[in-house]
Design a protein around this motif. Structure first.
Motif, PDB file in Angstrom:
ATOM      1  N   TYR A 159      43.082  43.267  36.103  1.00 49.27           N
ATOM      2  CA  TYR A 159      41.492  42.365  37.449  1.00 49.27           C
ATOM      3  C   TYR A 159      41.191  43.013  36.413  1.00 49.27           C
ATOM      4  O   TYR A 159      40.821  43.687  35.458  1.00 49.27           O
ATOM      5  CB  TYR A 159      41.766  43.312  38.461  1.00 49.27           C
ATOM      6  CG  TYR A 159      42.446  43.480  39.205  1.00 49.27           C
ATOM      7  CD1 TYR A 159      43.596  42.233  40.357  1.00 49.27           C
ATOM      8  CD2 TYR A 159      43.616  44.348  39.848  1.00 49.27           C
ATOM      9  CE1 TYR A 159      43.787  41.629  40.987  1.00 49.27           C
ATOM     10  CE2 TYR A 159      44.414  44.215  40.431  1.00 49.27           C
ATOM     11  CZ  TYR A 159      44.639  42.990  41.355  1.00 49.27           C
ATOM     12  OH  TYR A 159      46.042  42.908  41.786  1.00 49.27           O
ATOM     13  N   PRO A 160      39.597  42.299  36.241  1.00 44.43           N
ATOM     14  CA  PRO A 160      38.364  41.857  35.797  1.00 44.43           C
ATOM     15  C   PRO A 160      37.752  43.879  35.744  1.00 44.43           C
ATOM     16  O   PRO A 160      37.686  43.826  37.125  1.00 44.43           O
ATOM     17  CB  PRO A 160      37.584  41.146  35.999  1.00 44.43           C
ATOM     18  CG  PRO A 160      37.672  40.748  37.292  1.00 44.43           C
ATOM     19  CD  PRO A 160      39.088  40.788  37.563  1.00 44.43           C
ATOM     20  N   SER A 161      36.383  44.666  35.454  1.00 47.36           N
ATOM     21  CA  SER A 161      36.381  45.739  35.232  1.00 47.36           C
ATOM     22  C   SER A 161      34.662  45.275  35.923  1.00 47.36           C
ATOM     23  O   SER A 161      34.080  44.304  36.136  1.00 47.36           O
ATOM     24  CB  SER A 161      35.815  46.124  33.674  1.00 47.36           C
ATOM     25  OG  SER A 161      34.565  45.629  33.373  1.00 47.36           O
ATOM     26  N   TYR A 179      34.532  35.372  38.875  1.00 47.92           N
ATOM     27  CA  TYR A 179      34.517  36.479  38.249  1.00 47.92           C
ATOM     28  C   TYR A 179      35.484  36.922  38.571  1.00 47.92           C
ATOM     29  O   TYR A 179      36.381  38.181  37.823  1.00 47.92           O
ATOM     30  CB  TYR A 179      33.121  37.731  39.262  1.00 47.92           C
ATOM     31  CG  TYR A 179      31.477  37.265  38.673  1.00 47.92           C
ATOM     32  CD1 TYR A 179      31.727  38.063  37.326  1.00 47.92           C
ATOM     33  CD2 TYR A 179      31.055  37.106  39.837  1.00 47.92           C
ATOM     34  CE1 TYR A 179      30.495  38.108  37.421  1.00 47.92           C
ATOM     35  CE2 TYR A 179      30.164  36.677  39.127  1.00 47.92           C
ATOM     36  CZ  TYR A 179      29.832  37.128  37.562  1.00 47.92           C
ATOM     37  OH  TYR A 179      28.177  37.122  37.984  1.00 47.92           O
ATOM     38  N   TYR A 180      36.446  36.107  39.319  1.00 46.32           N
ATOM     39  CA  TYR A 180      37.919  37.202  39.483  1.00 46.32           C
ATOM     40  C   TYR A 180      39.119  35.729  39.324  1.00 46.32           C
ATOM     41  O   TYR A 180      40.045  36.416  39.012  1.00 46.32           O
ATOM     42  CB  TYR A 180      38.197  37.322  41.109  1.00 46.32           C
ATOM     43  CG  TYR A 180      37.544  38.407  41.635  1.00 46.32           C
ATOM     44  CD1 TYR A 180      37.399  40.597  40.848  1.00 46.32           C
ATOM     45  CD2 TYR A 180      36.259  38.329  42.125  1.00 46.32           C
ATOM     46  CE1 TYR A 180      37.284  40.913  41.033  1.00 46.32           C
ATOM     47  CE2 TYR A 180      35.170  39.335  42.097  1.00 46.32           C
ATOM     48  CZ  TYR A 180      35.565  40.829  42.112  1.00 46.32           C
ATOM     49  OH  TYR A 180      34.843  42.075  42.331  1.00 46.32           O
ATOM     50  N   HIS A 227      39.793  35.266  35.230  1.00 45.29           N
ATOM     51  CA  HIS A 227      40.554  36.286  34.788  1.00 45.29           C
ATOM     52  C   HIS A 227      41.671  36.185  34.061  1.00 45.29           C
ATOM     53  O   HIS A 227      42.250  35.653  34.727  1.00 45.29           O
ATOM     54  CB  HIS A 227      40.143  37.804  35.405  1.00 45.29           C
ATOM     55  CG  HIS A 227      40.521  39.111  34.057  1.00 45.29           C
ATOM     56  ND1 HIS A 227      39.586  39.074  33.852  1.00 45.29           N
ATOM     57  CD2 HIS A 227      41.156  40.068  34.590  1.00 45.29           C
ATOM     58  CE1 HIS A 227      40.410  40.578  33.521  1.00 45.29           C
ATOM     59  NE2 HIS A 227      42.084  40.903  34.155  1.00 45.29           N
ATOM     60  N   ASN A 228      41.474  36.541  32.548  1.00 41.67           N
ATOM     61  CA  ASN A 228      42.963  35.904  31.701  1.00 41.67           C
ATOM     62  C   ASN A 228      43.073  34.980  31.789  1.00 41.67           C
ATOM     63  O   ASN A 228      44.644  34.722  31.297  1.00 41.67           O
ATOM     64  CB  ASN A 228      44.394  36.990  33.258  1.00 41.67           C
ATOM     65  CG  ASN A 228      43.977  38.667  32.467  1.00 41.67           C
ATOM     66  OD1 ASN A 228      43.984  38.964  32.013  1.00 41.67           O
ATOM     67  ND2 ASN A 228      44.624  39.076  33.353  1.00 41.67           N
ATOM     68  N   TYR A 242      39.067  29.820  33.323  1.00 43.18           N
ATOM     69  CA  TYR A 242      38.402  30.445  32.648  1.00 43.18           C
ATOM     70  C   TYR A 242      37.815  29.278  31.313  1.00 43.18           C
ATOM     71  O   TYR A 242      36.125  29.506  31.579  1.00 43.18           O
ATOM     72  CB  TYR A 242      39.480  30.829  31.609  1.00 43.18           C
ATOM     73  CG  TYR A 242      38.297  32.034  30.710  1.00 43.18           C
ATOM     74  CD1 TYR A 242      37.590  32.618  30.609  1.00 43.18           C
ATOM     75  CD2 TYR A 242      38.424  31.217  29.358  1.00 43.18           C
ATOM     76  CE1 TYR A 242      36.936  33.430  29.812  1.00 43.18           C
ATOM     77  CE2 TYR A 242      37.751  31.580  28.234  1.00 43.18           C
ATOM     78  CZ  TYR A 242      37.243  33.089  28.001  1.00 43.18           C
ATOM     79  OH  TYR A 242      36.708  33.271  27.099  1.00 43.18           O
TER      80      TYR A 242
END
Length: 305
Positions: free
Chosen positions: A4-6, A28-29, A32-33, A48
């Protein structure tokens, strides 16, 4: 690879949260990756890429900020003052190069983080010619109005010393990392610190973020608020606004940030790992204004048309 992102807070994050929860999730989620097809799913890779889309207004704002930074650093380090015609040409070339780069879709798909893709080009928007014409008109104004600002005059006359220019930093609020990046911070001869925010949009575009910057300066430089000034320079019109933040202004903004953080964390299944609730929890908030310029319109079935 983090699952998960910071977790952090920024004004742009809050704006996205207000605009549309589904867009907030994608940005934001969901993305991610997605920077690696070997690590992320096909959906993550797509989100992304879409997250990286820019647009002409954002691009123009970024280039204007680069121009201001270059002029100020050039003056401080070399005593050089570029001619307005030179700056106009440089900005024009950067805008043209970005447009040409946006036409190379396959190269962008391979490296979306480090290449430019304008949303107007990606989606073949009808507004593209109109926006190009508008940006061309604005180039002349921002260059000439920079040299007319009181900020520039103080720097040239040796009445100010540069402290920070476009420097990333963080502060901690409500146990959350908050990003800080002031366009310019300088110190007058009397010890006052002046926070400068360059604007390329409409007047009255004051942001509470500037009071957070004042709070950061107060804490980081151990300076009382009465020695801190906030200047908003509207480079399109040559107008400016000056604020002297009071403690009640700071307290109000800090409390507002706290409310945002609380609401954002209510969207998490685990706030330690920043693990979000399922995508379906993030309710789409369609509107023609928001959806028309949304980076994620390609994948969102709820968008207003």
């Amino acid at each position: 690879m983090a699952m998960y992102p910071s977790w952090s807070y920024s004004q742009s994050r809050a704006q996205t949260f207000d605009e549309c929860l589904r867009k907030y999730y994608y940005h934001y989620y969901g993305s991610h990756n997605g920077w690696s097809s070997a690590q992320g799913s096909e959906e993550q890779v797509t989100l992304y890429r879409l997250k990286q889309l820019s647009n002409l207004y954002i691009l123009f704002g970024n280039i204007t900020h680069q121009m201001c930074e270059s002029v100020i650093r050039g003056w401080v380090e070399k005593g050089a003052v570029p001619r307005p015609a030179y700056l106009e040409t440089a900005m024009k070339n950067m805008l043209n190069d970005s447009y040409k780069e946006s036409l190379q879709r396959e190269l962008w798909l391979q490296d979306p983080k480090n290449r430019i893709m304008l949303a107007e080009v990606y989606y073949d928007d009808e507004v593209l010619p109109e926006r190009i014409a508008r940006i061309k008109e604005r180039q002349y104004a921002v260059v000439h109005n920079l040299y007319r600002t009181a900020v520039w005059r103080e720097l040239q006359q040796g009445e100010a010393r540069i402290v920070e220019v476009e420097k990333w930093d963080t502060m901690l609020l409500h146990e959350t990392k908050v990003y800080v990046k002031m366009d310019l911070l300088y110190r007058r001869g009397n010890g006052d610190l002046v926070i400068v925010d360059w604007k390329t949009g409409k007047e009255g575009d004051f942001s509470d973020q500037l009071f957070l910057y004042a709070s950061y300066v107060q804490e980081h430089y151990q300076l009382p608020l009465e020695k801190i000034e906030v200047r908003v320079e509207y480079l399109m019109t040559g107008e400016h606004e000056v604020y002297h933040p009071a403690q009640e202004d700071i307290d109000k903004v800090v409390a507002n940030v706290g409310r945002y953080i609380e609401e954002m964390k209510s969207c998490l299944d685990d706030d330690y790992y920043n693990r979000p609730k399922p995508e379906s929890f993030f309710t789409p908030m369609p509107s023609r204004r928001a959806c028309g310029g949304c980076n994620f319109r390609e994948v969102c079935k709820y968008r207003a048309v």
